[in-house]
Enzyme design. Structure first.
Site, PDB file in Angstrom:
ATOM      1  N   GLY A   1       0.804  -1.220   0.000  1.00  0.00           N
ATOM      2  CA  GLY A   1       0.000   0.000   0.000  1.00  0.00           C
ATOM      3  C   GLY A   1       0.833   1.264   0.000  1.00  0.00           C
ATOM      4  N   ASP A   2       1.936   1.253   0.723  1.00  0.00           N
ATOM      5  CA  ASP A   2       2.843   2.404   0.767  1.00  0.00           C
ATOM      6  C   ASP A   2       3.366   2.719  -0.635  1.00  0.00           C
ATOM      7  OD1 ASP A   2       4.651   4.398   1.927  1.00  0.00           O
ATOM      8  OD2 ASP A   2       6.226   2.921   1.579  1.00  0.00           O
ATOM      9  N   ALA A   3       3.786   1.691  -1.342  1.00  0.00           N
ATOM     10  CA  ALA A   3       4.334   1.882  -2.693  1.00  0.00           C
ATOM     11  C   ALA A   3       3.267   2.401  -3.650  1.00  0.00           C
ATOM     12  CB  ALA A   3       4.921   0.569  -3.204  1.00  0.00           C
TER      13      ALA A   3
END
Length: 132
Positions: free
Chosen positions: A18-20
Protein backbone atom coordinates in the site's frame (compact mmCIF):
# COMPACT_ATOMS: atom_id res chain seq x y z
CA UNK A 1 4.99 -16.47 -9.16
CA UNK A 2 3.60 -18.37 -6.17
CA UNK A 3 -0.11 -18.07 -5.55
CA UNK A 4 -0.88 -16.67 -2.11
CA UNK A 5 -4.29 -16.05 -0.60
CA UNK A 6 -4.35 -12.28 -0.06
CA UNK A 7 -6.75 -12.73 2.85
CA UNK A 8 -3.95 -14.50 4.72
CA UNK A 9 -1.21 -11.91 4.11
CA UNK A 10 -0.18 -10.11 7.28
CA UNK A 11 -0.92 -6.43 7.80
CA UNK A 12 2.70 -5.34 7.50
CA UNK A 13 3.08 -6.95 4.07
CA UNK A 14 -0.19 -5.35 2.92
CA UNK A 15 1.08 -1.98 4.19
CA UNK A 16 4.35 -2.50 2.31
CA UNK A 17 2.37 -2.83 -0.92
CA UNK A 18 0.00 0.00 0.00
CA UNK A 19 2.84 2.40 0.77
CA UNK A 20 4.33 1.88 -2.69
CA UNK A 21 1.01 2.18 -4.52
CA UNK A 22 -0.13 5.27 -2.61
CA UNK A 23 3.23 7.00 -3.10
CA UNK A 24 3.08 6.31 -6.83
CA UNK A 25 -0.41 7.79 -7.14
CA UNK A 26 0.56 10.87 -5.13
CA UNK A 27 3.73 11.44 -7.16
CA UNK A 28 1.80 11.11 -10.40
CA UNK A 29 -0.88 13.50 -9.13
CA UNK A 30 1.70 16.13 -8.15
CA UNK A 31 3.56 15.88 -11.46
CA UNK A 32 0.31 16.27 -13.40
CA UNK A 33 -0.39 19.34 -11.26
CA UNK A 34 2.76 20.88 -12.73
CA UNK A 35 5.18 20.13 -9.92
CA UNK A 36 8.41 19.02 -11.56
CA UNK A 37 11.23 20.17 -9.29
CA UNK A 38 12.50 17.30 -7.11
CA UNK A 39 12.75 19.30 -3.86
CA UNK A 40 9.30 20.77 -4.40
CA UNK A 41 7.86 17.33 -5.24
CA UNK A 42 9.30 15.78 -2.10
CA UNK A 43 8.08 18.61 0.14
CA UNK A 44 4.58 18.53 -1.34
CA UNK A 45 4.37 14.73 -1.31
CA UNK A 46 4.97 14.78 2.45
CA UNK A 47 1.57 16.48 2.88
CA UNK A 48 -0.03 13.30 1.57
CA UNK A 49 2.29 10.42 2.46
CA UNK A 50 3.66 11.21 5.93
CA UNK A 51 2.51 9.02 8.78
CA UNK A 52 0.75 12.04 10.30
CA UNK A 53 -1.14 12.79 7.07
CA UNK A 54 -2.11 9.15 6.59
CA UNK A 55 -3.32 8.84 10.19
CA UNK A 56 -5.49 11.93 9.69
CA UNK A 57 -6.81 10.54 6.42
CA UNK A 58 -7.75 7.16 7.85
CA UNK A 59 -9.42 8.81 10.84
CA UNK A 60 -11.47 10.98 8.46
CA UNK A 61 -12.36 7.92 6.37
CA UNK A 62 -13.53 6.12 9.51
CA UNK A 63 -15.40 9.16 10.86
CA UNK A 64 -17.31 9.61 7.59
CA UNK A 65 -18.06 5.90 7.26
CA UNK A 66 -16.38 5.63 3.86
CA UNK A 67 -14.61 2.36 4.57
CA UNK A 68 -16.54 -0.86 4.13
CA UNK A 69 -16.69 -3.38 6.96
CA UNK A 70 -14.07 -5.51 5.19
CA UNK A 71 -11.79 -2.47 4.69
CA UNK A 72 -12.13 -1.56 8.37
CA UNK A 73 -11.09 -5.10 9.29
CA UNK A 74 -8.01 -4.80 7.04
CA UNK A 75 -7.24 -1.40 8.60
CA UNK A 76 -7.35 -2.96 12.08
CA UNK A 77 -5.18 -5.87 10.94
CA UNK A 78 -2.55 -3.42 9.66
CA UNK A 79 -2.84 -1.11 12.65
CA UNK A 80 -2.53 -3.94 15.16
CA UNK A 81 0.24 -5.84 13.37
CA UNK A 82 3.41 -6.34 15.39
CA UNK A 83 6.33 -4.58 13.75
CA UNK A 84 10.03 -4.63 14.55
CA UNK A 85 10.67 -1.18 13.09
CA UNK A 86 10.40 2.03 15.06
CA UNK A 87 8.29 5.00 14.04
CA UNK A 88 10.42 7.77 12.55
CA UNK A 89 9.45 11.36 13.38
CA UNK A 90 6.11 10.40 14.93
CA UNK A 91 4.49 8.66 17.87
CA UNK A 92 3.59 4.96 17.80
CA UNK A 93 -0.19 5.50 17.58
CA UNK A 94 0.15 7.72 14.50
CA UNK A 95 2.57 5.20 12.98
CA UNK A 96 0.20 2.29 13.58
CA UNK A 97 -2.77 4.18 12.12
CA UNK A 98 -0.67 5.01 9.07
CA UNK A 99 0.27 1.35 8.70
CA UNK A 100 -3.42 0.45 8.82
CA UNK A 101 -4.18 3.02 6.10
CA UNK A 102 -1.46 1.58 3.88
CA UNK A 103 -2.71 -1.97 4.55
CA UNK A 104 -6.15 -1.05 3.18
CA UNK A 105 -4.65 0.31 -0.03
CA UNK A 106 -2.31 -2.68 -0.32
CA UNK A 107 -5.21 -5.07 0.12
CA UNK A 108 -7.32 -3.31 -2.50
CA UNK A 109 -4.41 -3.30 -4.92
CA UNK A 110 -3.52 -6.94 -4.35
CA UNK A 111 -7.14 -8.04 -4.75
CA UNK A 112 -7.35 -5.98 -7.95
CA UNK A 113 -10.05 -3.68 -6.60
CA UNK A 114 -8.38 -0.83 -8.47
CA UNK A 115 -11.44 1.36 -9.00
CA UNK A 116 -12.23 1.25 -5.26
CA UNK A 117 -8.60 1.97 -4.40
CA UNK A 118 -8.55 4.91 -6.80
CA UNK A 119 -11.84 6.18 -5.36
CA UNK A 120 -10.32 6.24 -1.86
CA UNK A 121 -7.08 7.84 -3.08
CA UNK A 122 -9.04 10.54 -4.95
CA UNK A 123 -11.04 11.22 -1.78
CA UNK A 124 -7.79 11.47 0.21
CA UNK A 125 -6.26 13.90 -2.29
CA UNK A 126 -9.36 16.09 -2.17
CA UNK A 127 -9.34 15.97 1.64
CA UNK A 128 -5.70 17.06 1.82
CA UNK A 129 -6.26 19.77 -0.80
CA UNK A 130 -8.98 21.28 1.42
CA UNK A 131 -6.45 21.50 4.25
CA UNK A 132 -4.05 23.70 2.25
Amino acid sequence: MTKVDVKLINGIALAFEGDAVYSLYIRRYLIFQGQTKPNQLHRMATRYVSAKAQAQLVQALLDTGLLTEAEEAIYKRGRNAHTHTKAKNTDIITYKMSTGFEAVLGYLHMTEQISRMEELIAWCIAYIEKQY
